[in-house]
Design a protein around this motif. Structure first.
Motif, PDB file in Angstrom:
ATOM      1  N   ASP A 173      -3.482  -1.950  -0.792  1.00  0.00           N
ATOM      2  CA  ASP A 173      -2.690  -3.136  -1.107  1.00  0.00           C
ATOM      3  C   ASP A 173      -3.304  -3.862  -2.304  1.00  0.00           C
ATOM      4  O   ASP A 173      -4.483  -4.208  -2.293  1.00  0.00           O
ATOM      5  CB  ASP A 173      -2.672  -4.051   0.130  1.00  0.00           C
ATOM      6  N   SER A 225      -0.162  -3.610  -6.850  1.00  0.00           N
ATOM      7  CA  SER A 225      -0.342  -2.178  -6.615  1.00  0.00           C
ATOM      8  C   SER A 225       0.196  -1.435  -7.828  1.00  0.00           C
ATOM      9  O   SER A 225       1.332  -1.670  -8.230  1.00  0.00           O
ATOM     10  CB  SER A 225       0.415  -1.730  -5.368  1.00  0.00           C
ATOM     11  N   LEU A 237       5.544  -1.234  -6.725  1.00  0.00           N
ATOM     12  CA  LEU A 237       4.488  -0.381  -7.273  1.00  0.00           C
ATOM     13  C   LEU A 237       4.807  -0.194  -8.750  1.00  0.00           C
ATOM     14  O   LEU A 237       5.922   0.157  -9.106  1.00  0.00           O
ATOM     15  CB  LEU A 237       4.483   0.962  -6.548  1.00  0.00           C
ATOM     16  N   GLU A 292      -4.053  -2.717  -5.113  1.00  0.00           N
ATOM     17  CA  GLU A 292      -5.046  -1.902  -5.800  1.00  0.00           C
ATOM     18  C   GLU A 292      -4.429  -1.175  -6.999  1.00  0.00           C
ATOM     19  O   GLU A 292      -3.289  -0.731  -6.928  1.00  0.00           O
ATOM     20  CB  GLU A 292      -5.580  -0.866  -4.805  1.00  0.00           C
ATOM     21  N   SER A 322       0.848  -1.182   0.000  1.00  0.00           N
ATOM     22  CA  SER A 322       0.000   0.000   0.000  1.00  0.00           C
ATOM     23  C   SER A 322       0.885   1.233   0.000  1.00  0.00           C
ATOM     24  O   SER A 322       2.038   1.182   0.407  1.00  0.00           O
ATOM     25  CB  SER A 322      -0.897   0.007   1.227  1.00  0.00           C
TER      26      SER A 322
END
Lengths: 261, 351
Positions: B22, B187, B157, B24, B2
């Motif tokens: 998390d 993510s 990420l 997403e 996250s």
């Protein structure tokens, strides 16, 4: 690759273009008419000639290497860093391009000569530079470095930073990015810069004779030998000149097909 | 993983804050110059905000101008892989070496890196391209390899900057499907101008306007009930913003649009929006008289074919009409018309 030309050139343009070509080629061609061909083999294989050619090739190779070692970092910093004072440095690096080489020689003497800024201290350490083969290499590097730096910096700017950014985002440290992405992408520019530097070193005269003198076997490179012979033995001077032309053409011809010279 | 993003960049007038849950995928939407690229650059460590912080799984990646010492993790140590509009495959390396670049750079041996690269190449159905040079790939193939290369770097990420924008319309759907698969529980932040990207790839959207977050929320919610002009346009809806009246919205110029109050319920005299579909709008040359319906006097700015209808744009508003009506009404840019919409077709909710 297709060779379509969309816009025709004005025909008159070929006249001055041809004239320019002739202007460069004619003097060199004219030189061959002045050569005593029967003596040519013995003239270019004389001890003085062989020693000068060998010295020229050795010192030019060394100075090209030195240009690469110093020039790659300098060009990279100039192309990529945003610091303000770099603008000043960029102008100063170009100085050898606009200085008469003899002035460069005097400048080098002022720094590395026996009474020079650093030369004096070096002398105390038992290191003498002026009027040695090292001085020849330094003089050649001094005048050749801008050719490599300008050529490489241009290539780096054209290549841009986008690949570097992606490489860093994939986890590559700055050194890895430089080694595996930045420099490989500008290899043609680097090669043409190195060739230019080598060619400039090979033809170096003014700074060398001022800073290194003209000692046979130690500092008398091919251009210096030609200058020496010009008065005493014109035939030999012309023969050496042709030799230098052949070496220069070989150097350009070797790299040009691959690179962007 | 996250992430928490709060940043202010003064010279670009950007001041945004949002979170990424998390696993997403968040879509950053907004007009050009809204601050999307600035935000992405800050996440990747390419730009230092004047103040703000970026946390990734609790680790401070950026901290500037806040209590405590400033901190800035360089791009290569962030594990925030970037996928740009152009694939940017390293032209001097083979496809396999390109994908192996991330693992190699982070210390994996040649053999391990190649194994990882082969795995990700087969994940994007490009295993057969391994031996090729980037110059031998089509645009779609190159972008698939670029996806594999980004994933092979094992990012915490993933930053996607309009990854489909440079692709042929014919190959974009295939890449979108691929991204949908690989982004499923990852993510990621995706900057896009395409509503399908938001619908298919993003769990949540963050709408930026003029360097500020105009609205954010779950994709379906924002696109169904937009509160910002951009999100409404993005979702293909008309939006009129103003203050709430007992049965509608009053625009600043005094025009009142009657509608049906929805959720969140509008509070009288507080900010509210009226939203309606272009297909619910009828276009008239002359204002219809004596009708209680909503009538908006506008000037046509643009006509745009959209499937079997023509979308008539009048500034921020749009109406869908048939091809026949365009000729019947003599519609063309510059023609003054009246947009009419029934109150039952207008949703009114708090902004």
């Amino acid at each position: 690759m297709s060779r379509t030309r969309h816009v025709g050139l004005p025909r008159w343009l070929f006249v001055p273009a041809l004239l320019a070509g002739v202007f460069v080629v004619l003097p060199v061609a004219a030189m061959t008419t002045r050569i005593a061909w029967s003596d040519f083999p013995s003239l270019v294989t004389s001890d003085a000639a062989r020693s000068a050619l060998w010295l020229s090739l050795r010192t030019s190779s060394a100075s090209t290497l030195l240009c690469l070692v110093l020039g790659i970092p300098l060009a990279t910093v100039l192309a990529r860093s945003e610091a303000r004072w770099l603008g000043v440095l960029r102008s100063l690096v170009l100085l050898p391009l606009v200085l008469p080489p003899v002035v460069g020689g005097i400048a080098l003497l002022s720094a590395f000569g026996r009474q020079g800024l650093l030369g004096h201290d070096l002398e105390l350490l038992g290191i003498r530079i002026a009027f040695t083969t090292t001085a020849v290499v330094l003089a050649q590097t001094f005048v050749s470095l801008p050719f490599l730096v300008v050529s490489l910096e241009g290539a780096l700017r054209t290549a841009g930073e986008r690949y570097d950014v992606v490489a860093a985002s994939l986890g590559a440290r700055p050194t890895t990015v430089l080694r595996r992405v930045t420099l490989p992408l500008v290899l043609p520019g680097l090669a043409s810069g190195a060739v230019l530097a080598f060619a400039r070193s090979l033809g170096e005269f003014g700074a060398t004779i001022t800073f290194a003198g003209s000692l046979e076997g130690t500092t008398r490179t091919l251009p210096l030998l030609i200058y020496n012979l010009r008065v005493t033995d014109a035939d030999a001077a012309v023969a050496m000149s042709l030799l230098l032309v052949v070496v220069a053409v070989l150097v350009i011809g070797l790299v040009r097909p691959r690179g962007a010279l | 993983m996250s992430a928490l993003v709060e940043l202010r960049v003064a010279d670009r007038d950007v001041d945004v804050a949002f979170e990424i849950g998390d696993g997403e995928t968040v879509a950053l939407l907004g007009p050009n110059g809204a601050g999307k690229s600035t935000t992405l650059a800050a996440l990747g460590g390419l730009l230092r905000p004047d103040t703000g912080r970026i946390l990734l799984d609790g680790e401070v990646l950026t901290s500037a101008g806040l209590a405590g010492p400033d901190r800035w993790v360089p791009p290569h140590a962030r594990r925030t892989a970037l996928l740009a509009q152009d694939p940017l495959l390293f032209p001097h390396l083979s496809v396999l070496e390109n994908v192996a670049f991330g693992p190699r750079s982070t210390g994996a041996g040649r053999r391990d890196a190649h194994r990882t690269a082969e795995h990700w190449l087969s994940e994007v159905d490009a295993a057969d391209l391994a031996g090729r040079r980037p110059s031998e790939l089509s645009g779609g193939q190159a972008q698939r390899v670029a996806v594999a290369r980004a994933l092979a770097a094992d990012p915490r990420l993933l930053l996607l900057d309009e990854p489909m924008a440079a692709l042929d319309i014919a190959v974009a759907p295939a890449l979108r499907t691929l991204l949908r698969r690989v982004l499923a529980d990852r993510s990621a932040v995706i900057v896009t101008h395409h509503v399908l990207d938001a619908l298919l790839l993003a769990d949540r959207v963050v709408v930026l306007e003029d360097g500020r977050v105009a609205e954010q929320g779950p994709t379906s919610e924002v696109l169904a009930r937009p509160r910002s002009g951009f999100a409404a346009r993005f979702a293909g809806l008309n939006l009129v913003a103003g203050t709430a009246t007992p049965d509608g919205v009053r625009r600043d110029d005094g025009l009142v649009l009657h509608g049906t109050a929805g959720d969140p319920h509008p509070v009288p005299d507080a900010d509210a929006v009226a939203v309606f579909r272009p297909s619910a709008v009828a276009v008239h040359r002359e204002p219809p008289g004596g009708s209680p319906r909503n009538a908006l006097r506008v000037t046509v700015t643009e006509l745009e074919p959209l499937g079997d209808v023509i979308r008539v744009r009048a500034g921020e508003l749009a109406a869908d009409v048939t091809v026949a009506s365009v000729t019947e009404l003599g519609l063309a840019p510059g023609v003054p018309v009246t947009f009419v919409v029934k109150a039952t077709e207008v949703d009114v909710y708090a902004r």
